[in-house]
Design a protein around this motif. Structure first.
Motif, short mmCIF file in Angstrom:
data_model
loop_
_atom_site.label_atom_id
_atom_site.label_comp_id
_atom_site.label_asym_id
_atom_site.label_seq_id
_atom_site.Cartn_x
_atom_site.Cartn_y
_atom_site.Cartn_z
N ARG A 114 0.84 -1.21 0.00
CA ARG A 114 0.00 0.00 0.00
C ARG A 114 0.87 1.25 0.00
O ARG A 114 0.92 2.01 0.95
CB ARG A 114 -0.93 -0.02 1.21
N CYS A 115 1.59 1.41 -1.09
CA CYS A 115 2.51 2.53 -1.19
C CYS A 115 2.84 2.75 -2.67
O CYS A 115 2.98 1.78 -3.43
CB CYS A 115 3.80 2.24 -0.42
N ARG A 116 2.93 3.99 -3.08
CA ARG A 116 3.43 4.32 -4.41
C ARG A 116 4.60 5.27 -4.22
O ARG A 116 4.43 6.35 -3.66
CB ARG A 116 2.32 4.94 -5.26
N ARG A 117 5.76 4.85 -4.67
CA ARG A 117 6.94 5.67 -4.45
C ARG A 117 7.94 5.53 -5.58
O ARG A 117 8.03 4.50 -6.24
CB ARG A 117 7.60 5.33 -3.12
N ASN A 118 8.69 6.59 -5.77
CA ASN A 118 9.84 6.61 -6.67
C ASN A 118 11.10 6.70 -5.83
O ASN A 118 11.08 7.24 -4.72
CB ASN A 118 9.77 7.81 -7.62
N ARG A 119 12.23 6.23 -6.39
CA ARG A 119 13.46 6.27 -5.60
C ARG A 119 14.69 6.13 -6.47
O ARG A 119 14.63 5.68 -7.62
CB ARG A 119 13.44 5.20 -4.50
N ARG A 120 15.82 6.47 -5.93
CA ARG A 120 17.14 6.13 -6.41
C ARG A 120 18.01 5.83 -5.19
O ARG A 120 17.64 6.16 -4.06
CB ARG A 120 17.77 7.27 -7.24
N PHE A 121 19.17 5.21 -5.44
CA PHE A 121 20.02 4.77 -4.33
C PHE A 121 21.48 4.96 -4.70
O PHE A 121 21.87 4.76 -5.86
CB PHE A 121 19.74 3.30 -4.03
N GLY A 122 22.27 5.36 -3.72
CA GLY A 122 23.70 5.48 -3.94
C GLY A 122 24.47 5.06 -2.71
O GLY A 122 23.91 4.91 -1.61
N ARG A 123 25.77 4.87 -2.87
CA ARG A 123 26.65 4.48 -1.77
C ARG A 123 27.86 5.39 -1.76
O ARG A 123 28.40 5.75 -2.81
CB ARG A 123 27.09 3.02 -1.93
N VAL A 124 28.28 5.74 -0.56
CA VAL A 124 29.44 6.61 -0.39
C VAL A 124 30.27 6.07 0.77
O VAL A 124 29.72 5.70 1.82
CB VAL A 124 29.01 8.07 -0.10
N LEU A 125 31.57 6.04 0.60
CA LEU A 125 32.48 5.68 1.68
C LEU A 125 32.93 6.97 2.36
O LEU A 125 33.61 7.81 1.75
CB LEU A 125 33.69 4.91 1.13
N ALA A 130 33.35 -2.85 -1.43
CA ALA A 130 33.11 -3.07 -2.86
C ALA A 130 32.79 -1.76 -3.57
O ALA A 130 32.16 -0.87 -3.00
CB ALA A 130 31.96 -4.05 -3.05
N GLY A 131 33.26 -1.65 -4.82
CA GLY A 131 32.89 -0.52 -5.65
C GLY A 131 33.73 0.72 -5.45
O GLY A 131 33.30 1.82 -5.82
N ARG A 132 34.94 0.58 -4.92
CA ARG A 132 35.79 1.75 -4.67
C ARG A 132 36.06 2.50 -5.99
O ARG A 132 36.35 1.90 -7.01
CB ARG A 132 37.11 1.32 -4.05
N THR A 133 35.98 3.81 -5.93
CA THR A 133 36.29 4.66 -7.10
C THR A 133 37.56 5.47 -6.90
O THR A 133 38.11 6.01 -7.86
CB THR A 133 35.15 5.63 -7.39
N HIS A 134 38.01 5.62 -5.63
CA HIS A 134 39.20 6.39 -5.30
C HIS A 134 39.09 7.82 -5.81
O HIS A 134 40.09 8.45 -6.16
CB HIS A 134 40.46 5.71 -5.84
N SER A 135 37.85 8.33 -5.83
CA SER A 135 37.59 9.72 -6.15
C SER A 135 36.93 10.34 -4.93
O SER A 135 36.72 9.67 -3.91
CB SER A 135 36.69 9.85 -7.38
N SER A 136 36.61 11.62 -5.01
CA SER A 136 35.98 12.26 -3.86
C SER A 136 34.96 13.29 -4.31
O SER A 136 35.10 13.92 -5.37
CB SER A 136 37.03 12.92 -2.95
N LEU A 137 33.92 13.44 -3.48
CA LEU A 137 32.94 14.49 -3.70
C LEU A 137 33.53 15.80 -3.21
O LEU A 137 34.25 15.85 -2.21
CB LEU A 137 31.66 14.19 -2.92
N GLN A 138 33.22 16.88 -3.89
CA GLN A 138 33.77 18.19 -3.54
C GLN A 138 32.99 18.82 -2.39
O GLN A 138 31.84 18.55 -2.21
CB GLN A 138 33.77 19.11 -4.76
#
Length: 251
Positions: free
Chosen positions: A55-66, A243-251
């Motif tokens: 009984r729910c209607r929803r939209n979503r996205r998902f991400g992961r950050v170290l 898992a999924g390391r990018t070795h980059s960084s968010l500013q």
């Protein structure tokens, strides 16, 4: 049970440490062009393919950050999300793979600022350490013919160390009252309907459970929605093994 009826102040680490939860507002602006662009990202979410007959209607996205203990935020590849049936009665024991957060979100100014302020608060309580963050962008819709349950699993914990629920926007809807319970206690410790952008409820997911009531369109509307950004904190024994390391960084 405490019921909040006041304008939220800042989040307090001492209160969070003492009670296992805290309610307040992040010390960030929710106005101007950058904020509007960030909040508009919820218009780009996609239908949740795993709801079935819930009984729910929803939209979503998902991400992961170290979130490294030195303050670096490293985006991770991969959007797999798993909870056991013991944790999630509605969706447990299935591997859910969601659409990722957009590049616009990752490049925004508000995204890393929200994460850093949330991580800093948790580190004040838990001690500075590395965290794998699971980040859920969710829009729950309420239609004229029925309400919508933001948490179809009901009262629950999520299987993480800490969980932060950030309100982003409410549009033409009523309801959506969050309640926080201490484990194995029937009486809620706290109850609040969040109404302001960046209003936040944060809790220890090992000590507390939480739920949220259905949302419905307000009396002048046929539909509405509620946007949230939920951040899960998971302990990281060794960042090299994530898992999924990018070795980059968010500013």
């Amino acid at each position: 049970m405490l019921i909040d009826r006041s304008t939220p102040g800042g989040l307090r680490a001492d209160y969070f440490a003492q009670h296992g939860w805290a309610h307040g507002r992040l010390r960030l602006p929710a106005e101007g062009h950058d904020w509007k662009q960030f909040a508009a990202s919820w218009d780009e979410l996609v239908p949740d393919a795993y709801l079935g007959q819930e009984r729910c209607r929803r939209n979503r996205r998902f991400g992961r950050v170290l979130a490294h203990r030195d303050g670096t935020l490293e985006p991770l590849h991969g959007t797999e999300f798993f909870q056991s049936k013991e944790i999630n009665r509605a969706f447990g024991d299935q591997l859910r793979v969601f659409e990722p957060l957009t590049e616009t979100v990752l490049a925004s100014n508000h995204f890393p600022r929200i994460l850093r302020e949330t991580v800093d608060l948790v580190n004040e309580v838990a001690g500075k350490q590395d965290w794998e963050l699971g980040i859920h962008f969710i829009r729950v819709f309420a239609d004229a013919d029925r309400g919508s349950e933001p948490a179809p699993e009901g009262r629950h914990s999520d299987g993480h160390a800490y969980v932060a629920i950030h309100l982003i926007d409410r549009h033409q809807c009523v309801g959506g009252r969050n309640q926080v319970f201490r484990n194995n206690e029937s009486q809620a410790q706290y109850s609040v309907t969040m109404t302001e952008p960046l209003e936040t409820l944060i809790l220890s997911d090992t000590a507390m459970e939480h739920d949220v009531s259905e949302i419905r369109p307000d009396e002048l509307s046929e539909s509405g929605w509620r946007d949230t950004m939920i951040v899960d904190f998971n302990t990281v024994p060794d960042p090299a093994g994530v898992a999924g390391r990018t070795h980059s960084s968010l500013q």
